[in-house]
Design a protein around this motif. Structure first.
Motif, PDB file in Angstrom:
ATOM      1  N   ALA A   1       0.831  -1.208   0.000  1.00 20.46           N
ATOM      2  CA  ALA A   1       0.000   0.000   0.000  1.00 20.46           C
ATOM      3  C   ALA A   1       0.867   1.260   0.000  1.00 20.46           C
ATOM      4  O   ALA A   1       0.523   2.261  -0.643  1.00 20.46           O
ATOM      5  CB  ALA A   1      -0.928  -0.010   1.213  1.00 20.46           C
ATOM      6  N   ARG A   2       1.998   1.217   0.722  1.00 20.86           N
ATOM      7  CA  ARG A   2       2.898   2.368   0.746  1.00 20.86           C
ATOM      8  C   ARG A   2       3.455   2.671  -0.647  1.00 20.86           C
ATOM      9  O   ARG A   2       3.625   3.831  -1.033  1.00 20.86           O
ATOM     10  CB  ARG A   2       4.045   2.126   1.721  1.00 20.86           C
ATOM     11  CG  ARG A   2       3.676   2.239   3.188  1.00 20.86           C
ATOM     12  CD  ARG A   2       4.903   1.995   4.058  1.00 20.86           C
ATOM     13  NE  ARG A   2       4.605   2.133   5.462  1.00 20.86           N
ATOM     14  CZ  ARG A   2       4.608   3.279   6.145  1.00 20.86           C
ATOM     15  NH1 ARG A   2       4.894   4.420   5.496  1.00 20.86           N
ATOM     16  NH2 ARG A   2       4.340   3.322   7.424  1.00 20.86           N
ATOM     17  N   LYS A   3       3.756   1.608  -1.416  1.00 21.78           N
ATOM     18  CA  LYS A   3       4.374   1.804  -2.730  1.00 21.78           C
ATOM     19  C   LYS A   3       3.455   2.528  -3.698  1.00 21.78           C
ATOM     20  O   LYS A   3       3.920   3.311  -4.550  1.00 21.78           O
ATOM     21  CB  LYS A   3       4.777   0.456  -3.330  1.00 21.78           C
ATOM     22  CG  LYS A   3       5.883  -0.266  -2.570  1.00 21.78           C
ATOM     23  CD  LYS A   3       6.141  -1.627  -3.185  1.00 21.78           C
ATOM     24  CE  LYS A   3       7.169  -2.407  -2.383  1.00 21.78           C
ATOM     25  NZ  LYS A   3       7.386  -3.771  -2.952  1.00 21.78           N
ATOM     26  N   TYR A   4       2.136   2.269  -3.614  1.00 23.60           N
ATOM     27  CA  TYR A   4       1.218   2.779  -4.622  1.00 23.60           C
ATOM     28  C   TYR A   4       0.267   3.838  -4.059  1.00 23.60           C
ATOM     29  O   TYR A   4      -0.758   4.128  -4.678  1.00 23.60           O
ATOM     30  CB  TYR A   4       0.400   1.626  -5.213  1.00 23.60           C
ATOM     31  CG  TYR A   4       1.251   0.607  -5.940  1.00 23.60           C
ATOM     32  CD1 TYR A   4       1.677   0.853  -7.246  1.00 23.60           C
ATOM     33  CD2 TYR A   4       1.660  -0.566  -5.306  1.00 23.60           C
ATOM     34  CE1 TYR A   4       2.466  -0.066  -7.905  1.00 23.60           C
ATOM     35  CE2 TYR A   4       2.455  -1.493  -5.968  1.00 23.60           C
ATOM     36  CZ  TYR A   4       2.861  -1.241  -7.264  1.00 23.60           C
ATOM     37  OH  TYR A   4       3.658  -2.149  -7.918  1.00 23.60           O
ATOM     38  N   SER A   5       0.570   4.413  -2.886  1.00 23.69           N
ATOM     39  CA  SER A   5      -0.283   5.449  -2.298  1.00 23.69           C
ATOM     40  C   SER A   5       0.474   6.771  -2.236  1.00 23.69           C
ATOM     41  O   SER A   5       1.707   6.792  -2.116  1.00 23.69           O
ATOM     42  CB  SER A   5      -0.727   5.045  -0.881  1.00 23.69           C
ATOM     43  OG  SER A   5      -1.481   3.857  -0.922  1.00 23.69           O
ATOM     44  N   PRO A   6      -0.223   7.892  -2.284  1.00 23.87           N
ATOM     45  CA  PRO A   6       0.436   9.207  -2.157  1.00 23.87           C
ATOM     46  C   PRO A   6       1.124   9.348  -0.802  1.00 23.87           C
ATOM     47  O   PRO A   6       0.749   8.703   0.179  1.00 23.87           O
ATOM     48  CB  PRO A   6      -0.735  10.199  -2.308  1.00 23.87           C
ATOM     49  CG  PRO A   6      -1.802   9.437  -3.022  1.00 23.87           C
ATOM     50  CD  PRO A   6      -1.675   8.012  -2.575  1.00 23.87           C
TER      51      PRO A   6
END
Length: 487
Positions: free
Chosen positions: A381-386
């Motif tokens: 989630a960290r990789k693909y979230s603002p």
């Protein structure tokens, strides 16, 4: 050094004494069915013949015994104290007396007098042998089988002894005819049966033969597409079901082969990228390192980064390989406490991670791997979230299941890509794969760990945007129902 003649002779003798192994003779189902039919028919023939002969013989002998009793009764009535009246006996006896021989012996104080019916003296010229199976059946070499009965009575001072022999030859001829008929019918049935059972066996085996030929053609094919299937006959039902199961197995194996090929291709591609970068910078240092020493630190940094990436990739591949045959030790644990600790340990930089859930939720799984799964979901989630977004971890319990949901507000996963999101090396946005760090194996490892915990990992859309990854685990059970699968 050659052996002595005595030693060679001893070895030859020992080899000759060794029992010969029986060769395993392979036979078709048609031949097995035919031979089974032959043996079955032979057994039925023998049993039927003996049963028929025994039953008919018993009833014929019983009929002769009844005739003998009747003849004996009329003979006593036709015999006076002087001598038997043969004509009266013939006329008063309902049974056939032409094949009967009678001997009457009268004994008194004056002596013994013997009377014979016609032909009896000639009949008794030779000694008769008793039949082994019955004392009433006697055998005369020139005359055949006879049923013998005798009785004794006393009239005043006279003792009369009666003996009657009845011919069993008609019965023997009837039995011989019966046996011959049974044998003839059996032989005809055997010949016709072998032919018919051969046709039937070949007809029944035809679907299996076609199935074998189709499998052989698939194995022998040079260009395999891994989408081949076996023919499914309508009848018989067993072969129909077997063909369906074979196709299911073949489909599973084909999918596994395709996945393995894709895995090898993806692994080669992923390993080729860092190797190319490493070799490129090594070549750069070799050619221009002396003339431009400022290039060396930058190239060494790239080599270190790419080699570390290769190391992570290989470690992930080894982890996946070990999990293909691994099992986990499952136990009851407090999921709430585990999630609270995991969220609290998240780094403060980047997206904010929050937790919401009930207290004291118990699951039956492996706590260490559950922590790894949720960590992988948070990392994904960290990789693909603002950078300024919030990642939520939600814990719920319903019935026999515990649900851990990781929600982000990133770009989300397209509907067509959701089925492949847990495949090895798969990434939704190929254009961004170079920008986003990682090996593409995190979700595949998380999915495999979930299966080892007897759970399920799914992805759905978050509203208004983003993705929701839900980990489903078995809820806590009483200690008496606790199960454990150890590695």
């Amino acid at each position: 050094m050659s052996q002595a003649p005595e030693t060679q002779a001893a070895e030859t003798t020992a080899q000759a004494r060794k029992p010969r192994r029986k060769r395993n003779r392979q036979r078709t189902s048609a031949s097995r069915m035919t031979w089974t039919y032959i043996w079955l028919l032979a057994v039925i023939m023998v049993v039927t013949s003996f049963a028929t002969i025994g039953l008919v013989g018993y009833h014929l002998i019983r009929s002769k015994r009844d005739d003998s009793i009747l003849m004996m009764s009329t003979l006593k009535s036709a015999t006076s104290t002087n001598e038997p009246d043969w004509q009266k006996w013939h006329n008063s006896t309902p049974a056939n007396t032409r094949r009967a021989f009678v001997k009457v012996t009268m004994t008194d104080d004056a002596g013994e007098e013997t009377y014979f019916s016609r032909g009896t003296q000639h009949f008794l010229k030779n000694d008769l042998d008793e039949w082994p199976l019955s004392s009433h059946v006697q055998y005369e070499p020139d005359q055949g089988l006879y049923y013998h009965s005798e009785a004794t009575e006393r009239r005043g001072t006279v003792t009369i002894h009666y003996q009657i022999w009845q011919s069993l030859n008609p019965m023997v001829n009837l039995l011989r005819l019966l046996v011959t008929t049974i044998l003839g019918i059996t032989l005809i049935g055997l010949v016709l049966g072998i032919w018919l059972i051969g046709l039937l066996a070949r007809r029944l085996n035809q679907p299996l033969v076609q199935l074998t030929e189709a499998a052989n053609s698939i194995v022998s094919a040079k260009d395999v597409t891994y989408h081949e299937t076996l023919p499914v006959p309508d009848n018989p039902v067993e072969v129909h079901a077997l063909s369906i199961e074979f196709n299911r197995l073949l489909n599973s194996l084909n999918r596994q082969v395709i996945r393995d090929h894709q895995f090898v291709s993806d692994a080669s591609h992923e390993l080729r990228t860092p190797l190319t970068a490493i070799r490129g910078h090594l070549s750069l240092i070799r050619r221009h390192g002396e003339a431009h020493p400022e290039l060396v630190p930058q190239s060494l940094e790239v080599i270190d980064t790419e080699s570390l990436r290769m190391q992570h990739l290989i470690e992930s591949l080894l982890q996946l390989s070990r999990m293909d045959h691994a099992t986990l030790a499952l136990a009851l644990f407090d999921v709430t406490r585990l999630m609270q600790g995991l969220v609290a340990a998240q780094p403060p930089a980047g997206q904010r991670v929050t937790f919401q859930g009930a207290l004291g939720v118990i699951a039956y799984a492996n706590a260490d791997t559950v922590e790894q799964i949720v960590s992988a979901l948070i990392s994904n989630a960290r990789k693909y979230s603002p950078e300024d977004s919030t990642i939520e971890v939600l814990l719920q319990e319903s019935g026999q299941h515990v649900f851990i949901t990781v929600t982000d507000t990133g770009e989300g996963v397209p509907e067509a890509e959701k089925k492949r999101i847990f495949d090895r090396f798969y990434r939704v946005d190929a254009a961004r794969s170079k920008e986003v760090a990682g090996t593409g194996l995190g979700l595949a490892i998380a999915n495999r760990m979930t299966a080892l915990n007897h759970g399920q990992l799914t992805v759905s859309d978050n509203q208004p945007r983003g993705s929701r990854f839900t980990l489903t685990l078995p809820a806590g059970k009483p200690l008496s129902e606790k199960k454990s699968d150890n590695i």
